[in-house]
Each structure stands twice: as structure tokens, then as C-alpha cells.
Motif scaffolding. Structure first.
Motif, PDB file in Angstrom:
ATOM      1  N   THR A   1      35.366   9.049  12.390  1.00 25.01           N
ATOM      2  CA  THR A   1      35.286   7.837  13.205  1.00 25.01           C
ATOM      3  C   THR A   1      35.957   7.971  14.563  1.00 25.01           C
ATOM      4  O   THR A   1      35.827   7.077  15.393  1.00 25.01           O
ATOM      5  CB  THR A   1      35.899   6.633  12.464  1.00 25.01           C
ATOM      6  OG1 THR A   1      37.270   6.904  12.171  1.00 25.01           O
ATOM      7  CG2 THR A   1      35.126   6.328  11.189  1.00 25.01           C
TER       8      THR A   1
ATOM      9  N   THR B   1      33.107  -2.542   5.244  1.00 24.34           N
ATOM     10  CA  THR B   1      33.317  -3.275   6.484  1.00 24.34           C
ATOM     11  C   THR B   1      34.339  -2.502   7.317  1.00 24.34           C
ATOM     12  O   THR B   1      35.374  -2.086   6.800  1.00 24.34           O
ATOM     13  CB  THR B   1      33.850  -4.694   6.196  1.00 24.34           C
ATOM     14  OG1 THR B   1      32.900  -5.373   5.382  1.00 24.34           O
ATOM     15  CG2 THR B   1      34.074  -5.460   7.486  1.00 24.34           C
TER      16      THR B   1
ATOM     17  N   GLN C   1      30.514   1.416  13.480  1.00 24.42           N
ATOM     18  CA  GLN C   1      30.044   0.334  12.622  1.00 24.42           C
ATOM     19  C   GLN C   1      28.958   0.845  11.680  1.00 24.42           C
ATOM     20  O   GLN C   1      28.934   0.499  10.496  1.00 24.42           O
ATOM     21  CB  GLN C   1      29.555  -0.838  13.465  1.00 24.42           C
ATOM     22  CG  GLN C   1      30.698  -1.549  14.164  1.00 24.42           C
ATOM     23  CD  GLN C   1      30.261  -2.515  15.237  1.00 24.42           C
ATOM     24  OE1 GLN C   1      29.213  -2.346  15.873  1.00 24.42           O
ATOM     25  NE2 GLN C   1      31.066  -3.538  15.467  1.00 24.42           N
ATOM     26  N   ASP C   2      28.083   1.700  12.187  1.00 30.59           N
ATOM     27  CA  ASP C   2      27.048   2.306  11.364  1.00 30.59           C
ATOM     28  C   ASP C   2      27.667   3.233  10.306  1.00 30.59           C
ATOM     29  O   ASP C   2      27.243   3.249   9.153  1.00 30.59           O
ATOM     30  CB  ASP C   2      26.065   3.082  12.241  1.00 30.59           C
ATOM     31  CG  ASP C   2      24.952   3.704  11.438  1.00 30.59           C
ATOM     32  OD1 ASP C   2      24.197   2.945  10.784  1.00 30.59           O
ATOM     33  OD2 ASP C   2      24.835   4.952  11.447  1.00 30.59           O
ATOM     34  N   PHE C   3      28.690   3.996  10.701  1.00 28.91           N
ATOM     35  CA  PHE C   3      29.404   4.908   9.797  1.00 28.91           C
ATOM     36  C   PHE C   3      29.927   4.128   8.589  1.00 28.91           C
ATOM     37  O   PHE C   3      29.730   4.536   7.434  1.00 28.91           O
ATOM     38  CB  PHE C   3      30.552   5.573  10.562  1.00 28.91           C
ATOM     39  CG  PHE C   3      31.391   6.514   9.762  1.00 28.91           C
ATOM     40  CD1 PHE C   3      31.082   7.864   9.702  1.00 28.91           C
ATOM     41  CD2 PHE C   3      32.523   6.073   9.094  1.00 28.91           C
ATOM     42  CE1 PHE C   3      31.866   8.748   8.985  1.00 28.91           C
ATOM     43  CE2 PHE C   3      33.318   6.957   8.358  1.00 28.91           C
ATOM     44  CZ  PHE C   3      32.980   8.288   8.309  1.00 28.91           C
TER      45      PHE C   3
ATOM     46  N   GLY D   1      28.982   1.014   7.688  1.00 22.60           N
ATOM     47  CA  GLY D   1      27.871   0.332   7.037  1.00 22.60           C
ATOM     48  C   GLY D   1      27.119   1.222   6.061  1.00 22.60           C
ATOM     49  O   GLY D   1      26.741   0.785   4.971  1.00 22.60           O
ATOM     50  N   ARG D   2      26.904   2.495   6.440  1.00 22.73           N
ATOM     51  CA  ARG D   2      26.218   3.431   5.539  1.00 22.73           C
ATOM     52  C   ARG D   2      27.011   3.680   4.260  1.00 22.73           C
ATOM     53  O   ARG D   2      26.443   4.081   3.251  1.00 22.73           O
ATOM     54  CB  ARG D   2      25.955   4.763   6.247  1.00 22.73           C
ATOM     55  CG  ARG D   2      24.782   4.695   7.218  1.00 22.73           C
ATOM     56  CD  ARG D   2      24.470   6.037   7.862  1.00 22.73           C
ATOM     57  NE  ARG D   2      25.415   6.265   8.970  1.00 22.73           N
ATOM     58  CZ  ARG D   2      26.242   7.299   9.067  1.00 22.73           C
ATOM     59  NH1 ARG D   2      26.258   8.228   8.149  1.00 22.73           N
ATOM     60  NH2 ARG D   2      27.058   7.408  10.102  1.00 22.73           N
ATOM     61  N   ARG D   3      28.288   3.405   4.305  1.00 25.27           N
ATOM     62  CA  ARG D   3      29.151   3.577   3.135  1.00 25.27           C
ATOM     63  C   ARG D   3      29.410   2.238   2.428  1.00 25.27           C
ATOM     64  O   ARG D   3      30.284   2.145   1.574  1.00 25.27           O
ATOM     65  CB  ARG D   3      30.466   4.228   3.559  1.00 25.27           C
ATOM     66  CG  ARG D   3      30.260   5.685   3.940  1.00 25.27           C
ATOM     67  CD  ARG D   3      31.374   6.238   4.803  1.00 25.27           C
ATOM     68  NE  ARG D   3      31.157   7.640   5.108  1.00 25.27           N
ATOM     69  CZ  ARG D   3      30.315   8.110   6.012  1.00 25.27           C
ATOM     70  NH1 ARG D   3      29.556   7.286   6.708  1.00 25.27           N
ATOM     71  NH2 ARG D   3      30.180   9.403   6.221  1.00 25.27           N
TER      72      ARG D   3
ATOM     73  N   ALA E   1      29.317   1.140  18.113  1.00 25.83           N
ATOM     74  CA  ALA E   1      28.124   0.996  17.271  1.00 25.83           C
ATOM     75  C   ALA E   1      28.026   2.135  16.262  1.00 25.83           C
ATOM     76  O   ALA E   1      27.662   1.911  15.102  1.00 25.83           O
ATOM     77  CB  ALA E   1      26.868   0.941  18.143  1.00 25.83           C
ATOM     78  N   ARG E   2      28.347   3.355  16.679  1.00 34.80           N
ATOM     79  CA  ARG E   2      28.331   4.500  15.750  1.00 34.80           C
ATOM     80  C   ARG E   2      29.333   4.305  14.624  1.00 34.80           C
ATOM     81  O   ARG E   2      29.041   4.600  13.466  1.00 34.80           O
ATOM     82  CB  ARG E   2      28.667   5.797  16.493  1.00 34.80           C
ATOM     83  CG  ARG E   2      27.586   6.356  17.372  1.00 34.80           C
ATOM     84  CD  ARG E   2      26.679   7.360  16.679  1.00 34.80           C
ATOM     85  NE  ARG E   2      27.332   8.461  16.031  1.00 34.80           N
ATOM     86  CZ  ARG E   2      27.594   9.636  16.578  1.00 34.80           C
ATOM     87  NH1 ARG E   2      27.260   9.874  17.836  1.00 34.80           N
ATOM     88  NH2 ARG E   2      28.160  10.587  15.888  1.00 34.80           N
TER      89      ARG E   2
END
Length: 163
Positions: free
Chosen positions: A133, A109, A100-102, A104-106, A97-98
Motif C-alpha cells: 500500500t 475497509t 482503496q482497490d487493494f 476492496g479486493r481483500r 484509488a489504488r
């Protein structure tokens, strides 16, 4: 305390990059009164890594393994660590999840191969990485406590200074 640092990667072993990660970690340990007894560099080879982990697990109290936690097929540290400890790899949902968030914030995908970075040995304790990551993890192998850390491929020490 007897400490060993194992640095992984063909690029380090062949001299394509200078191994400043070892120097930086060894100096930081010395700064707090801990001496490194052994420094080992191992290429991206399963058998060589397993042998290095097994040797270190019998002679050191603490082992820092630097590198091999990336998303590519030659990043083998998690898999070989699990093998050396005699445990399975499992998906660490919180780290996935971290990541995916990393991404997503950029506004990116996450590539499917990055899921590999969230696979940890079942008995491992995840160690946070606030700048990348690849999470680190701690794991007992033999009599030694192993600490797996992502490599700073820029080799400038900036990644380590931010931790």
C-alpha cells in the motif's frame, strides 16, 4: 555516480530487526556496476531525518531512502522529504484509488490512517509498488535525486525480488 542509501526506522536503528534491506539494495547496485558511497541509518525523528536528507543532498548524486512510508505516526519520510525540498504535501488521487482497490479486493475497509500513504510532495514522481500500500516516489532535493522506497519489514528480500 555517488550513491547513498538511507534506511529509516527506530526498529532498524536499535537492532530490533536486522537491516537486510540495505545489504540487498547495495548488492543489486553493485551487480549493475554502481557503488554505494554512504550508508546511513536514521531513527523515527524529524530533525534527524531532515539532517540526513540535507547532508545526503549535498554529497550524493542519487539517494535511496528505504522506509518511513507507512500509515503510522512514526512514518515520516514523505513529510520530511517535502520539508527538505521546500514543497507542500498533496493528496495523490490515483494512488489513493489504488489503495482503496487493494483493500476492496481483500474485502476490507481501508483504515483512515492509510490515506497518509497517498500524500506526496507536490514535485514528486510516484513510483509504483505492485505488492503493498505504500508507493515509492522520486524527488529532487538539493543537487541529488532521491528515490523513496517502502521497507520490506520481513527482511527476506522477497518484496524486492518481486519488483
Amino acid at each position: 555516480m555517488r550513491i547513498e542509501i538511507i534506511c529509516t526506522g527506530d526498529e532498524v536503528l536499535t537492532g530490533k530487526i536486522t537491516n537486510t534491506n540495505f545489504s540487498y539494495m547495495a548488492q543489486k547496485l553493485e551487480d549493475v556496476g554502481l557503488s554505494v558511497y554512504w550508508g546511513t541509518t536514521v531513527g523515527d525523528d524529524r530533525e534527524a531525518l531532515l539532517s540526513a536528507f540535507q547532508l545526503a543532498s549535498g554529497r550524493a548524486d542519487a539517494v535511496i531512502v528505504n522506509g518511513g512510508l507507512g500509515p503510522t505516526v512514526d512514518d515520516l519520510s514523505q513529510e520530511v522529504a517535502a520539508q527538505a525540498a521546500g514543497v507542500e504535501l498533496v493528496l495523490h488521487d490515483a494512488w489513493l484509488a489504488r489503495m482503496q482497490d487493494f483493500f476492496g479486493r481483500r474485502m476490507r475497509t481501508m483504515p483512515p490512517n492509510n490515506v497518509k500513504q497517498a500524500m506526496l510532495p507536490t514535485t514528486a514522481e510516484m513510483l509504483d509498488n505492485p505488492v503493498g500500500t505504500a508507493c515509492g516516489f522520486a524527488l529532487d532535493i538539493g543537487k541529488a535525486r532521491f528515490f523513496f522506497t517502502p521497507a520490506c519489514r520481513a527482511n527476506c528480500g522477497a518484496c524486492w525480488r518481486s519488483r
